[in-house]
Motif scaffolding. Structure first.
Motif, PDB file in Angstrom:
ATOM      1  N   LEU A 121     -78.670   8.944  31.680  1.00  0.00           N
ATOM      2  CA  LEU A 121     -77.468   8.473  32.349  1.00  0.00           C
ATOM      3  C   LEU A 121     -77.071   8.785  33.884  1.00  0.00           C
ATOM      4  N   LEU A 122     -77.138  10.290  33.696  1.00  0.00           N
ATOM      5  CA  LEU A 122     -76.981  11.246  34.817  1.00  0.00           C
ATOM      6  C   LEU A 122     -78.006  10.760  35.929  1.00  0.00           C
ATOM      7  N   LEU A 123     -79.351  10.824  35.664  1.00  0.00           N
ATOM      8  CA  LEU A 123     -80.342  10.512  36.503  1.00  0.00           C
ATOM      9  C   LEU A 123     -80.374   9.131  37.215  1.00  0.00           C
ATOM     10  N   ALA A 124     -80.009   8.278  36.447  1.00  0.00           N
ATOM     11  CA  ALA A 124     -79.747   6.883  36.644  1.00  0.00           C
ATOM     12  C   ALA A 124     -78.921   6.745  37.865  1.00  0.00           C
ATOM     13  N   ALA A 125     -77.587   7.345  37.579  1.00  0.00           N
ATOM     14  CA  ALA A 125     -76.575   7.115  38.382  1.00  0.00           C
ATOM     15  C   ALA A 125     -76.613   8.215  39.758  1.00  0.00           C
ATOM     16  N   GLU A 126     -77.197   9.079  39.600  1.00  0.00           N
ATOM     17  CA  GLU A 126     -76.921  10.155  40.789  1.00  0.00           C
ATOM     18  C   GLU A 126     -78.056  10.662  41.474  1.00  0.00           C
ATOM     19  N   THR A 127     -79.369  10.115  41.127  1.00  0.00           N
ATOM     20  CA  THR A 127     -80.728  10.397  41.748  1.00  0.00           C
ATOM     21  C   THR A 127     -81.540   8.916  41.899  1.00  0.00           C
ATOM     22  N   ASP A 128     -82.382   9.055  42.740  1.00  0.00           N
ATOM     23  CA  ASP A 128     -83.544   8.236  42.895  1.00  0.00           C
ATOM     24  C   ASP A 128     -84.668   8.027  41.748  1.00  0.00           C
ATOM     25  N   SER A 129     -84.529   8.707  40.792  1.00  0.00           N
ATOM     26  CA  SER A 129     -85.473   8.689  39.608  1.00  0.00           C
ATOM     27  C   SER A 129     -85.861   7.120  39.133  1.00  0.00           C
ATOM     28  N   ALA A 130     -87.071   6.963  39.119  1.00  0.00           N
ATOM     29  CA  ALA A 130     -87.556   5.584  38.604  1.00  0.00           C
ATOM     30  C   ALA A 130     -87.878   5.633  37.121  1.00  0.00           C
ATOM     31  N   VAL A 131     -87.834   6.909  36.495  1.00  0.00           N
ATOM     32  CA  VAL A 131     -88.171   7.087  35.097  1.00  0.00           C
ATOM     33  C   VAL A 131     -86.967   7.967  34.460  1.00  0.00           C
ATOM     34  N   PRO A 132     -85.865   7.543  34.428  1.00  0.00           N
ATOM     35  CA  PRO A 132     -84.832   8.465  33.912  1.00  0.00           C
ATOM     36  C   PRO A 132     -84.919   8.742  32.509  1.00  0.00           C
ATOM     37  N   TRP A 133     -85.258   7.826  31.577  1.00  0.00           N
ATOM     38  CA  TRP A 133     -85.177   8.047  30.126  1.00  0.00           C
ATOM     39  C   TRP A 133     -86.267   8.758  29.587  1.00  0.00           C
ATOM     40  N   PRO A 134     -87.710   8.505  30.001  1.00  0.00           N
ATOM     41  CA  PRO A 134     -88.760   9.605  29.564  1.00  0.00           C
ATOM     42  C   PRO A 134     -88.546  10.984  30.264  1.00  0.00           C
ATOM     43  N   ASP A 135     -88.120  10.851  31.284  1.00  0.00           N
ATOM     44  CA  ASP A 135     -87.747  12.339  32.041  1.00  0.00           C
ATOM     45  C   ASP A 135     -86.897  12.927  31.499  1.00  0.00           C
ATOM     46  N   ALA A 136     -85.603  12.465  30.775  1.00  0.00           N
ATOM     47  CA  ALA A 136     -84.713  12.982  30.027  1.00  0.00           C
ATOM     48  C   ALA A 136     -85.042  13.400  28.715  1.00  0.00           C
ATOM     49  N   PHE A 137     -85.773  12.704  28.199  1.00  0.00           N
ATOM     50  CA  PHE A 137     -86.544  12.985  26.549  1.00  0.00           C
ATOM     51  C   PHE A 137     -87.362  14.217  26.765  1.00  0.00           C
ATOM     52  N   VAL A 138     -88.276  14.232  27.852  1.00  0.00           N
ATOM     53  CA  VAL A 138     -89.035  15.314  27.935  1.00  0.00           C
ATOM     54  C   VAL A 138     -88.095  16.766  28.214  1.00  0.00           C
ATOM     55  N   LEU A 139     -86.965  16.756  29.016  1.00  0.00           N
ATOM     56  CA  LEU A 139     -86.264  17.892  29.089  1.00  0.00           C
ATOM     57  C   LEU A 139     -85.667  18.107  27.840  1.00  0.00           C
ATOM     58  N   ALA A 140     -84.874  17.405  27.180  1.00  0.00           N
ATOM     59  CA  ALA A 140     -84.079  17.569  25.950  1.00  0.00           C
ATOM     60  C   ALA A 140     -85.124  18.151  25.029  1.00  0.00           C
ATOM     61  N   PHE A 141     -86.097  17.602  24.614  1.00  0.00           N
ATOM     62  CA  PHE A 141     -86.874  17.803  23.384  1.00  0.00           C
ATOM     63  C   PHE A 141     -87.654  19.066  23.781  1.00  0.00           C
ATOM     64  N   SER A 142     -88.067  19.293  24.978  1.00  0.00           N
ATOM     65  CA  SER A 142     -89.047  20.384  25.446  1.00  0.00           C
ATOM     66  C   SER A 142     -87.742  21.438  25.095  1.00  0.00           C
ATOM     67  N   LEU A 143     -86.725  21.358  25.277  1.00  0.00           N
ATOM     68  CA  LEU A 143     -85.610  22.644  25.199  1.00  0.00           C
ATOM     69  C   LEU A 143     -85.592  22.786  23.769  1.00  0.00           C
ATOM     70  N   LEU A 144     -85.524  21.884  23.054  1.00  0.00           N
ATOM     71  CA  LEU A 144     -85.566  21.957  21.572  1.00  0.00           C
ATOM     72  C   LEU A 144     -86.803  22.572  21.101  1.00  0.00           C
ATOM     73  N   ALA A 145     -87.854  22.414  21.494  1.00  0.00           N
ATOM     74  CA  ALA A 145     -89.263  22.886  21.167  1.00  0.00           C
ATOM     75  C   ALA A 145     -89.395  24.414  21.603  1.00  0.00           C
ATOM     76  N   THR A 146     -88.887  24.557  22.752  1.00  0.00           N
ATOM     77  CA  THR A 146     -88.752  26.061  23.305  1.00  0.00           C
ATOM     78  C   THR A 146     -87.880  26.995  22.409  1.00  0.00           C
ATOM     79  N   TRP A 147     -86.814  26.421  21.969  1.00  0.00           N
ATOM     80  CA  TRP A 147     -85.911  27.262  21.108  1.00  0.00           C
ATOM     81  C   TRP A 147     -86.314  27.399  19.826  1.00  0.00           C
ATOM     82  N   GLY A 148     -87.178  26.536  19.214  1.00  0.00           N
ATOM     83  CA  GLY A 148     -87.920  26.816  17.992  1.00  0.00           C
ATOM     84  C   GLY A 148     -88.986  27.478  17.843  1.00  0.00           C
TER      85      GLY A 148
END
Length: 236
Positions: A121-148
């Motif tokens: 939602l932040l990327l869609a509202a505040e940037t020119d990102s054309a792919v906010p949802w997959p970009d956000a998924f990669v960010l969030a779940f990569s952090l989860l994986a790195t913590w694990g």
């Protein structure tokens, strides 16, 4: 020639898409990093830090803002993981592989889903990102994986597999063909790493069973189990 000019210098092209020096650096260090993780080598962490720097520059340049931000957080988690793995190696005892507890699984997944929605939602509202949802998924779940990964939870491989499945088409859309190829390789390495860690986890459980103990299932049990295993080895 400036450093920026050097990093963005096109080395060759794949399907008419130029591959720059920084993308090539990301490719090599990324492949070596995942290979090191699969082999449980502590060198995965310094390799990961170099990879983070390369991908930060690469993703920022193509408008993948969440992925670029992710590299900064990756770097911080890499320092934590490096210290955690090194600390457990003192005395020659390696941090053991374990399965995540139920609370860890639930909290981790909830946090990753909430983060995905918030970042998208932040990327869609505040940037020119054309792919906010997959970009956000990669960010969030990569952090989860790195913590694990830092805690040597075997479930981290399944999270990385999901991240790679989303990342490959995302990078193809952005014209990052070499990076898409890298993440395809990551996918294969994740399957290999999962199989290797599963075998070792079974061996660990057999070793604990041989001493009449249950395998550790949380950080406290890991510490206690390590001490019991060391004591048993001394008695033997």
């Amino acid at each position: 020639m400036t450093l920026t000019d050097l990093l963005t210098w096109p080395l060759f092209a794949i399907a008419d898409q130029p591959v720059t020096v920084v993308e090539a650096i990301g490719f090599v260090t990324g492949a070596l990093c995942v290979l090191a993780v699969a082999r449980q080598s502590i060198w995965n962490w310094p390799l990961g830090l170099v990879n983070n720097a390369a991908f930060f520059a690469l993703f920022l340049g193509v408008g993948l803002y969440a992925d670029a931000t992710l590299q900064v957080v990756f770097a911080a988690l890499s320092v934590y993981g490096w210290i955690n793995w090194h600390r457990r190696r003192v005395g020659g005892i390696r941090l053991p592989i374990r399965r995540a507890g139920r609370v860890e699984v639930v909290l981790g997944l909830v946090a990753a889903v909430v983060a995905t929605v918030a970042v998208a939602l932040l990327l869609a509202a505040e940037t020119d990102s054309a792919v906010p949802w997959p970009d956000a998924f990669v960010l969030a779940f990569s952090l989860l994986a790195t913590w694990g990964q830092a805690r040597k939870l075997i479930e981290q491989w399944w999270v990385w597999i999901a991240v790679d499945v989303v990342s490959v088409p995302l990078y193809l859309v952005k014209g990052l063909w070499l990076t898409a190829l890298l993440y395809t390789g990551f996918l294969a390495l994740c399957v290999w790493g999962l199989r290797g860690w599963t075998r070792e986890l079974r061996a660990q459980r057999a070793a604990y069973a041989g001493h009449g103990m249950d395998a550790p299932s949380d950080p406290v049990d890991v510490e206690a189990g390590t001490e019991h295993t060391r004591a048993a080895a001394v008695r033997a």
